[in-house]
Design an enzyme around this catalytic site. Structure first.
Site, PDB file in Angstrom:
ATOM      1  N   LEU A 148       0.893  -1.297  -0.065  1.00  0.00           N
ATOM      2  CA  LEU A 148      -0.026  -0.032  -0.009  1.00  0.00           C
ATOM      3  C   LEU A 148       0.859   1.378   0.078  1.00  0.00           C
ATOM      4  CD1 LEU A 148      -2.529   1.612   0.513  1.00  0.00           C
ATOM      5  CD2 LEU A 148      -2.124   1.365   2.785  1.00  0.00           C
ATOM      6  N   SER A 149       0.499   2.273  -0.712  1.00  0.00           N
ATOM      7  CA  SER A 149       1.009   3.704  -0.799  1.00  0.00           C
ATOM      8  C   SER A 149       2.676   3.526  -0.899  1.00  0.00           C
ATOM      9  CB  SER A 149       0.894   4.200   0.634  1.00  0.00           C
ATOM     10  OG  SER A 149       0.996   5.648   0.520  1.00  0.00           O
ATOM     11  N   ALA A 150       3.330   3.977  -0.088  1.00  0.00           N
ATOM     12  CA  ALA A 150       4.779   3.743  -0.233  1.00  0.00           C
ATOM     13  C   ALA A 150       5.281   2.213  -0.102  1.00  0.00           C
ATOM     14  CB  ALA A 150       5.502   4.298   1.064  1.00  0.00           C
TER      15      ALA A 150
END
Length: 395
Positions: A148-150
């Site tokens: 997720l995300s980073a």
């Protein structure tokens, strides 16, 4: 110690959630367990694993990377991957970032010291894969990564750096491989269209392992249309990048309507883009006991559809036993979808665009449309629910 702040995600203000302590000397197999020694660890990460009780040899491995402010325990508790591991029989590795490496516990997806082959955090995660395979006699041809995300940005970089290790990846609210090489560039990547061609995006991937001839990992991309932490244009750029890597067209072969306002767009079976109408920044989950449900809600775990389930089916972890509930299946072209010509002001009032600092941006693609007023007119086309692109001259 390395101390890299992540300016692009500094807007995230949720408190850092509780991390997992060191496991007991002889823990039961069906729990989250820290592995204190797993080989070379130049990225100074922690390794946690979940192993279903009685897991046999020759089974797959999934690496699951948490987002900023999260921990391995958070992704273990909410993502749904452990329950899927029990059902489909595979091991899960949960790498964990530290505040010593990044003040918000983001994986450093924007640093060549950490996101390239043989270096930093990427090399540490490779070591974790080797450890899991050795411990469980796992199938090296079925190693997968998601995040997720980073963690999604790092997933893309791992797929580029180690296409010989990972068979496929799932990128949730993430960013294209090698989009940024600094914190400043990271913020720009999160929020803006980089205006690169698919071929230029693909070149960034192929430069990470010169001379590698394939096969390339298949990629599932998850993106909320109302995500203004990692803007929806990143989903399009990821689509462009990985279709070009695979040599398939950016024109979809089919679309499917899934639960939770999700539109699945398929590109030759190599790349899939899941666009979730109205969803903000997070991993999509769907608590419940249905066959396609999994996960639980929490900070950056948003109710709607179980992305882990559908990603697992895409990986082939279900051995073809999974179901993909759909409401419609249609063949599409690049010109499909509603097309509306109106002023920038009218577009924002109708929910097709938004304004920031007096400038107008298309919802979903975040393409710049100019001044927010009643005089500037553009055409917008909806290519998936809530995802609008400039279509001047087409309406």
């Amino acid at each position: 110690m390395r101390k890299l702040a992540f300016a692009g995600l500094a807007a995230i203000t949720a408190a850092v959630l509780t991390t997992v302590g060191v496991a007991a000397a002889d823990p039961p197999p069906s729990s989250l367990v820290q592995v204190s020694s797993f080989g070379a660890n130049p990225g100074a990460l922690a390794m946690y694993t979940y192993t279903p009780a009685g897991l046999g040899t020759g089974r797959p491995v999934v690496v699951a990377l948490h987002g900023c402010t999260q921990s391995a325990a958070d992704y273990y508790a909410h993502s749904g991957w452990p329950e899927l591991a029990d059902r489909w029989r595979f091991a899960v590795v949960f790498p964990q970032q530290s505040t010593a490496n990044n003040s918000l516990k983001c994986f450093n997806w924007f640093s060549t010291a950490d996101d390239t082959r043989g270096n930093g955090e990427a090399a540490s995660i490779r070591s974790m894969v080797d450890k899991a395979v050795a411990d469980h006699g796992s199938d090296r041809s079925r190693v997968f990564v998601t995040g997720l995300s980073a963690g999604g940005g790092m997933t893309a970089n791992l797929l580029a750096a180690y296409p010989d290790v990972f068979a496929a990846g799932g990128i949730n609210a993430g960013l294209p491989a090698q989009c940024a090489t600094s914190v400043v560039e990271a913020t720009n990547c999160q929020q803006n269209d980089q205006r690169l061609t698919p071929a230029q995006w693909a070149a960034k991937v192929k430069a990470q392992y010169p001379g590698y001839g394939g096969p390339w990992p298949r990629v599932a991309i998850w993106q909320g249309t109302a995500d203004y932490t990692v803007y929806p244009v990143n989903g399009t750029e990821l689509r462009d990048q990985w279709t070009a890597v695979h040599g398939v067209s950016q024109t979809p072969t089919s679309t499917q309507s899934l639960p939770g306002g999700t539109t699945l767009t398929n590109y030759g079976g190599k790349v899939q883009l899941y666009s979730i109408a109205g969803m903000g920044h997070g991993t999509a989950v769907d608590p419940g006991t249905g066959p396609a449900q999994c996960g639980s809600t929490g900070a950056y775990f948003l109710a709607g559809i179980c992305s882990s389930y559908h990603t697992g089916v895409f990986f082939g972890l279900d051995n073809g036993s999974g179901t993909t509930p759909t409401t419609t299946i249609t063949t599409t072209s690049s010109q499909s979808g509603t097309c509306v010509s109106a002023s920038n002001y009218a577009h924002t009032q109708a929910g097709r665009a938004h304004q920031s600092g007096g400038q107008t941006y298309a919802n979903g693609s975040n393409q710049a449309m100019g001044l927010w007023n009643t005089f500037t007119v553009h055409a917008l086309r909806e290519t998936s629910p809530g995802y609008w692109v400039l279509a001047d001259g087409e309406c």
